[in-house]
Design a protein around this motif. Structure first.
Motif, PDB file in Angstrom:
ATOM      1  N   GLY A  28      17.736  51.346 -21.448  1.00 43.29           N
ATOM      2  CA  GLY A  28      18.773  51.225 -22.467  1.00 43.29           C
ATOM      3  C   GLY A  28      19.835  50.202 -22.108  1.00 43.29           C
ATOM      4  N   THR A  29      20.923  50.272 -22.837  1.00 41.31           N
ATOM      5  CA  THR A  29      22.064  49.400 -22.601  1.00 41.31           C
ATOM      6  C   THR A  29      22.878  49.946 -21.447  1.00 41.31           C
ATOM      7  OG1 THR A  29      22.149  48.800 -24.933  1.00 41.31           O
ATOM      8  CG2 THR A  29      24.142  48.406 -23.641  1.00 41.31           C
ATOM      9  N   LEU A  30      23.269  49.079 -20.545  1.00 39.76           N
ATOM     10  CA  LEU A  30      24.073  49.449 -19.388  1.00 39.76           C
ATOM     11  C   LEU A  30      25.361  48.647 -19.437  1.00 39.76           C
ATOM     12  CD1 LEU A  30      24.558  50.712 -16.565  1.00 39.76           C
ATOM     13  CD2 LEU A  30      23.220  48.807 -15.635  1.00 39.76           C
ATOM     14  N   ILE A  31      26.479  49.325 -19.413  1.00 38.24           N
ATOM     15  CA  ILE A  31      27.782  48.670 -19.344  1.00 38.24           C
ATOM     16  C   ILE A  31      28.447  49.170 -18.076  1.00 38.24           C
ATOM     17  CG2 ILE A  31      30.042  48.387 -20.434  1.00 38.24           C
ATOM     18  CD1 ILE A  31      28.647  48.904 -23.129  1.00 38.24           C
ATOM     19  N   PHE A  32      28.835  48.234 -17.203  1.00 39.33           N
ATOM     20  CA  PHE A  32      29.444  48.651 -15.953  1.00 39.33           C
ATOM     21  C   PHE A  32      30.544  47.696 -15.533  1.00 39.33           C
ATOM     22  CE2 PHE A  32      25.968  45.888 -14.746  1.00 39.33           C
ATOM     23  CZ  PHE A  32      26.443  45.169 -13.656  1.00 39.33           C
ATOM     24  N   THR A  33      31.484  48.229 -14.761  1.00 39.14           N
ATOM     25  CA  THR A  33      32.522  47.413 -14.135  1.00 39.14           C
ATOM     26  C   THR A  33      32.242  47.401 -12.646  1.00 39.14           C
ATOM     27  OG1 THR A  33      34.004  49.285 -13.820  1.00 39.14           O
ATOM     28  CG2 THR A  33      34.263  48.036 -15.853  1.00 39.14           C
ATOM     29  N   LEU A  83      30.137  44.007 -31.460  1.00 37.72           N
ATOM     30  CA  LEU A  83      30.295  45.150 -32.353  1.00 37.72           C
ATOM     31  C   LEU A  83      28.976  45.477 -33.051  1.00 37.72           C
ATOM     32  CD1 LEU A  83      32.226  47.203 -33.639  1.00 37.72           C
ATOM     33  CD2 LEU A  83      32.733  45.486 -35.378  1.00 37.72           C
ATOM     34  N   ILE A  84      28.310  44.455 -33.547  1.00 34.11           N
ATOM     35  CA  ILE A  84      27.025  44.654 -34.231  1.00 34.11           C
ATOM     36  C   ILE A  84      25.998  45.248 -33.267  1.00 34.11           C
ATOM     37  CG2 ILE A  84      25.056  43.439 -35.247  1.00 34.11           C
ATOM     38  CD1 ILE A  84      27.162  41.515 -36.518  1.00 34.11           C
ATOM     39  N   GLU A  85      25.932  44.732 -32.041  1.00 36.20           N
ATOM     40  CA  GLU A  85      24.945  45.251 -31.095  1.00 36.20           C
ATOM     41  C   GLU A  85      25.246  46.702 -30.710  1.00 36.20           C
ATOM     42  OE1 GLU A  85      24.397  42.365 -27.960  1.00 36.20           O
ATOM     43  OE2 GLU A  85      23.129  41.150 -29.269  1.00 36.20           O
ATOM     44  N   ASN A  86      26.515  47.067 -30.619  1.00 36.31           N
ATOM     45  CA  ASN A  86      26.863  48.471 -30.357  1.00 36.31           C
ATOM     46  C   ASN A  86      26.457  49.357 -31.530  1.00 36.31           C
ATOM     47  OD1 ASN A  86      27.858  48.195 -27.776  1.00 36.31           O
ATOM     48  ND2 ASN A  86      29.935  47.771 -28.465  1.00 36.31           N
ATOM     49  N   LYS A  87      26.690  48.870 -32.758  1.00 31.79           N
ATOM     50  CA  LYS A  87      26.282  49.639 -33.938  1.00 31.79           C
ATOM     51  C   LYS A  87      24.763  49.768 -34.002  1.00 31.79           C
ATOM     52  CE  LYS A  87      30.238  48.699 -36.947  1.00 31.79           C
ATOM     53  NZ  LYS A  87      30.668  48.055 -38.200  1.00 31.79           N
ATOM     54  N   LEU A  88      24.049  48.689 -33.637  1.00 30.95           N
ATOM     55  CA  LEU A  88      22.586  48.750 -33.610  1.00 30.95           C
ATOM     56  C   LEU A  88      22.101  49.818 -32.637  1.00 30.95           C
ATOM     57  CD1 LEU A  88      21.709  44.955 -33.760  1.00 30.95           C
ATOM     58  CD2 LEU A  88      20.950  46.680 -35.401  1.00 30.95           C
ATOM     59  N   ALA A  89      22.718  49.875 -31.466  1.00 29.67           N
ATOM     60  CA  ALA A  89      22.326  50.889 -30.478  1.00 29.67           C
ATOM     61  C   ALA A  89      22.556  52.293 -31.034  1.00 29.67           C
ATOM     62  CB  ALA A  89      23.107  50.692 -29.182  1.00 29.67           C
ATOM     63  N   GLU A  90      23.671  52.476 -31.706  1.00 28.67           N
ATOM     64  CA  GLU A  90      23.979  53.794 -32.297  1.00 28.67           C
ATOM     65  C   GLU A  90      22.954  54.149 -33.376  1.00 28.67           C
ATOM     66  OE1 GLU A  90      27.180  55.799 -35.327  1.00 28.67           O
ATOM     67  OE2 GLU A  90      27.753  53.956 -34.306  1.00 28.67           O
ATOM     68  N   ILE A  91      22.639  53.196 -34.232  1.00 25.69           N
ATOM     69  CA  ILE A  91      21.691  53.465 -35.319  1.00 25.69           C
ATOM     70  C   ILE A  91      20.295  53.749 -34.778  1.00 25.69           C
ATOM     71  CG2 ILE A  91      20.499  52.398 -37.293  1.00 25.69           C
ATOM     72  CD1 ILE A  91      23.205  51.149 -38.043  1.00 25.69           C
ATOM     73  N   ILE A  92      19.894  53.027 -33.739  1.00 23.47           N
ATOM     74  CA  ILE A  92      18.581  53.303 -33.138  1.00 23.47           C
ATOM     75  C   ILE A  92      18.531  54.735 -32.625  1.00 23.47           C
ATOM     76  CG2 ILE A  92      17.117  52.774 -31.144  1.00 23.47           C
ATOM     77  CD1 ILE A  92      17.737  49.827 -31.641  1.00 23.47           C
ATOM     78  N   SER A  93      19.603  55.181 -31.988  1.00 19.00           N
ATOM     79  CA  SER A  93      19.643  56.570 -31.510  1.00 19.00           C
ATOM     80  C   SER A  93      19.514  57.541 -32.676  1.00 19.00           C
ATOM     81  CB  SER A  93      20.957  56.839 -30.773  1.00 19.00           C
ATOM     82  OG  SER A  93      21.042  56.055 -29.626  1.00 19.00           O
ATOM     83  N   ARG A  94      20.231  57.258 -33.752  1.00 18.86           N
ATOM     84  CA  ARG A  94      20.170  58.148 -34.916  1.00 18.86           C
ATOM     85  C   ARG A  94      18.799  58.090 -35.581  1.00 18.86           C
ATOM     86  NH1 ARG A  94      25.200  56.082 -37.956  1.00 18.86           N
ATOM     87  NH2 ARG A  94      24.234  57.154 -39.703  1.00 18.86           N
ATOM     88  N   LEU A  95      18.190  56.900 -35.633  1.00 21.01           N
ATOM     89  CA  LEU A  95      16.848  56.763 -36.215  1.00 21.01           C
ATOM     90  C   LEU A  95      15.818  57.549 -35.413  1.00 21.01           C
ATOM     91  CD1 LEU A  95      16.684  53.004 -37.261  1.00 21.01           C
ATOM     92  CD2 LEU A  95      16.274  54.959 -38.761  1.00 21.01           C
ATOM     93  N   ASN A  96      15.975  57.542 -34.102  1.00 22.66           N
ATOM     94  CA  ASN A  96      15.037  58.287 -33.260  1.00 22.66           C
ATOM     95  C   ASN A  96      15.153  59.790 -33.473  1.00 22.66           C
ATOM     96  OD1 ASN A  96      13.761  56.106 -32.044  1.00 22.66           O
ATOM     97  ND2 ASN A  96      15.356  55.913 -30.503  1.00 22.66           N
ATOM     98  N   LEU A  97      16.365  60.262 -33.761  1.00 24.66           N
ATOM     99  CA  LEU A  97      16.578  61.698 -33.968  1.00 24.66           C
ATOM    100  C   LEU A  97      16.238  62.144 -35.383  1.00 24.66           C
ATOM    101  CD1 LEU A  97      19.966  62.154 -32.080  1.00 24.66           C
ATOM    102  CD2 LEU A  97      17.701  62.917 -31.341  1.00 24.66           C
ATOM    103  N   ASN A  98      16.658  61.344 -36.373  1.00 25.32           N
ATOM    104  CA  ASN A  98      16.486  61.746 -37.760  1.00 25.32           C
ATOM    105  C   ASN A  98      16.313  60.502 -38.626  1.00 25.32           C
ATOM    106  OD1 ASN A  98      16.402  63.270 -40.088  1.00 25.32           O
ATOM    107  ND2 ASN A  98      18.636  63.392 -40.285  1.00 25.32           N
ATOM    108  N   GLU A 101      15.584  56.514 -44.776  1.00 22.02           N
ATOM    109  CA  GLU A 101      15.503  55.197 -45.424  1.00 22.02           C
ATOM    110  C   GLU A 101      16.857  54.493 -45.363  1.00 22.02           C
ATOM    111  OE1 GLU A 101      13.541  52.101 -47.074  1.00 22.02           O
ATOM    112  OE2 GLU A 101      12.595  54.021 -46.655  1.00 22.02           O
ATOM    113  N   LYS A 102      17.940  55.239 -45.566  1.00 20.45           N
ATOM    114  CA  LYS A 102      19.293  54.667 -45.542  1.00 20.45           C
ATOM    115  C   LYS A 102      19.608  54.059 -44.162  1.00 20.45           C
ATOM    116  CE  LYS A 102      24.145  55.809 -46.263  1.00 20.45           C
ATOM    117  NZ  LYS A 102      25.113  56.855 -46.550  1.00 20.45           N
ATOM    118  N   LEU A 103      19.268  54.778 -43.090  1.00 24.66           N
ATOM    119  CA  LEU A 103      19.497  54.256 -41.741  1.00 24.66           C
ATOM    120  C   LEU A 103      18.648  53.023 -41.474  1.00 24.66           C
ATOM    121  CD1 LEU A 103      19.773  57.385 -39.405  1.00 24.66           C
ATOM    122  CD2 LEU A 103      21.546  55.693 -39.915  1.00 24.66           C
ATOM    123  N   GLU A 104      17.415  53.031 -41.950  1.00 26.88           N
ATOM    124  CA  GLU A 104      16.537  51.870 -41.757  1.00 26.88           C
ATOM    125  C   GLU A 104      17.102  50.643 -42.459  1.00 26.88           C
ATOM    126  OE1 GLU A 104      13.552  49.384 -40.555  1.00 26.88           O
ATOM    127  OE2 GLU A 104      13.973  51.376 -39.796  1.00 26.88           O
TER     128      GLU A 104
END
Length: 138
Positions: A28-33, A83-98, A101-104
């Motif tokens: 997945g996406t890794l964000i670190f300091t 921002l778009i890439e963060n939203k994409l990651a969130e939507i992919i998680s939601r698509l995997n769970l439920n 068509e709207k999410l797609e």
């Protein structure tokens, strides 16, 4: 998505090596300091760098940044990309769970915006997150 603050602090060399291997294989996406330049060289593909009072986005590995070969200023467009890439990651998680068509439809729209921003700001799509490979079709 995994968030980590100074993940190599207080680790011995064997533990750091094991952690680097785990993080390299993290799907997945890794964000670190970190202040650990070895970790940056090994793991980081894109950088957000504080330089004085500015935050700069650098869409290349640490070695390129440290050599100052190419520098991309943090602009409104790169902020939009993040921002778009963060939203994409969130939507992919939601698509995997439920999946719906709207999410797609929302996913495909954001994916198109992401490609548009990369192309119009002359950024390398190879350094972007490869969302087209992660698309979930319902």
């Amino acid at each position: 998505m995994l968030l980590a603050d100074e993940p190599t602090n207080h680790l011995d060399l064997d533990a750091v090596t094991a952690l680097e291997e785990l993080l390299c294989n993290y799907p997945g996406t890794l964000i670190f300091t970190t202040h650990d330049r070895r970790l940056l060289k090994t793991i980081a593909k894109n950088l957000l760098v504080f330089e004085g009072t500015k935050l700069n986005f650098f869409p290349r590995p640490y070695d390129d940044y440290s050599n100052k070969q190419i520098c991309t200023e943090y602009t409104e467009a790169t902020a939009d990309i993040l921002l778009i890439e963060n939203k994409l990651a969130e939507i992919i998680s939601r698509l995997n769970l439920n999946p719906t068509e709207k999410l797609e439809v929302e996913f495909q729209s954001l994916l198109a915006k992401n490609v548009f921003y990369y192309q119009n700001n002359h950024l390398d799509l190879q350094n972007s997150l490869h969302w087209s490979n992660s698309a979930v079709k319902i």
